[in-house]
Design an enzyme around this catalytic site. Sequence first.
Site, short mmCIF file in Angstrom:
data_model
loop_
_atom_site.label_atom_id
_atom_site.label_comp_id
_atom_site.label_asym_id
_atom_site.label_seq_id
_atom_site.Cartn_x
_atom_site.Cartn_y
_atom_site.Cartn_z
N ASP A 158 -7.14 -1.86 3.49
CA ASP A 158 -6.18 -2.91 3.15
C ASP A 158 -6.54 -4.25 3.78
OD1 ASP A 158 -4.55 -1.08 1.76
OD2 ASP A 158 -3.61 -0.44 3.63
N ASP A 214 0.87 -1.17 0.00
CA ASP A 214 0.00 0.00 0.00
C ASP A 214 0.92 1.24 0.00
OD1 ASP A 214 -2.28 1.73 0.52
OD2 ASP A 214 -1.55 1.82 2.58
N ASP A 227 -1.76 -0.86 5.90
CA ASP A 227 -2.00 -0.33 7.24
C ASP A 227 -3.45 0.07 7.48
OD1 ASP A 227 -1.97 3.11 7.23
OD2 ASP A 227 -1.54 1.99 5.41
#
Length: 495
Positions: free
Chosen positions: A391, A196, A387
């Site tokens: 996600d 990410d 995080d």
Amino acid sequence: MKKAGAVDDVPPSEVLPGSLIEVRPGERVPLDGVVTGGFSVLDTSAMTGESLPVEAGSGSPVLAGYINGQGVLEVRTERDWRHSALARVQEQVEAASGRKSPLEGRLSSFSRIYTPLVISIAALVFLLYPLVTSGSWADGLFRALVLLVISCPCALVLSIPLGFFAGIGRAARQGILLKGSNYLDALRKVKTVVFDKTGTLTEGVFSVDEVLPRDGVSPEELLYWAAHAELSASHPLGRSIVKAYEGTLFPDRVAELVEVTGGGVSARVEGRPVLVGKKSFLQEAGVRTEEGEDHGVTVYAALDGILLGCLRLSDRVKPGAERAVRKLRELGVSNLVMLTGDSSSAGTEVGLKLGMDEVFCGLMPAGKLEHVRRLRPETGLLAFVGDGMNDAPSLAAADIGIAMGGVGSDTALQAADVVVMKGDPLAVPLGMMLSQATERIIVQNIVLILGVKILVMVLGILGLAGMWAAVMADVGVCLLAVGNSMRIFRVKLDM
């Protein structure tokens, strides 16, 4: 919820589609809907990964999980709680977790062969010894018992868990928490790592990259007026500008501060009018600006109605991100990918800077999950590092989900298999190196134990090793395995 002009606090599960709700500054949007009144700036990073706050006014769609930044919003709900974006994320987490393939233990298949084998050998020694050597049955029984003591699998059974427990302990000292020894074992097999962006590779905090004053204006002068105008502003870009100014700030010189949501700020600094904000905000105030398209996040400043210049800001890359990418390639990771809900320009810029193989932008949680499934390699495993709440489905679907614990949401931490407490991307290659070191120690334990046992077994069958040697071959190698496993705490990891 708004009803008959009054506002009542009710659980989201009791709000029906078509109801009016009020979202105050600092509150999280509870349900999907459309803004019918008010104007504000939303923090959408938890759901989309977009690092820059998003403006929301009448007609703007909003999703459950967005955080209201400034103004009061009136929202007409479109879906009930069970069908909201936030609820769908939780459903995707549960579904993805169910599809994760189990990692089979190493010892179970070996023990199914080893135990019957040594018992059969001991029985043969007892039965054949008197027939082959004309010795007594008692002597044959003694040698068979010696063989059984030597071949006791306790040391073998302990060797692998000991190695993994020591590896997990070393990882915990480095701030890497693993939810099982199978994940420590799996880290060394990772060939694709998917990251990410916001909060994982970048800090999610904007910083001033370039100060571009007009002719006749110094960079220090531009920053001085812009920082003082933004001194009491609540917008995150304003706070970044204030932080970038290295000189002394004088709050008593600032008066008549007016913050225009989604536009900028106006203030009087030392009695002179200062405007800081978007190009359109300054143009509406009659300030002439340069034509052309802005690149990235650009903030303009004007003094006395004359343009001073502009400031370019960007989401700051974490200090260890570039080193982490380089180290992952050294460790044999063949594919590095970044998935983000951020804009194409911001995401591509970070991806190019870090040297990613592929970058996919503008993704919602379902989009990230689809890419994770598509990117799964034919050989090796896939690790996803994230995080945010958005996600969580991808963390659950990946072979190994790694969550940044220092900044991660509770949903992400729950869905992950590995938690990095300090939120440092360097922990990913560090975990892989620990996995490789643990594997080497476990192999050493197995070779050591089997080597000593086979040697003493042969000596026992030949009558050259008594019961004391059998006990030492059993208990002694256990102690050797313990000592060898503890070496993981002294292994140097070159980062």
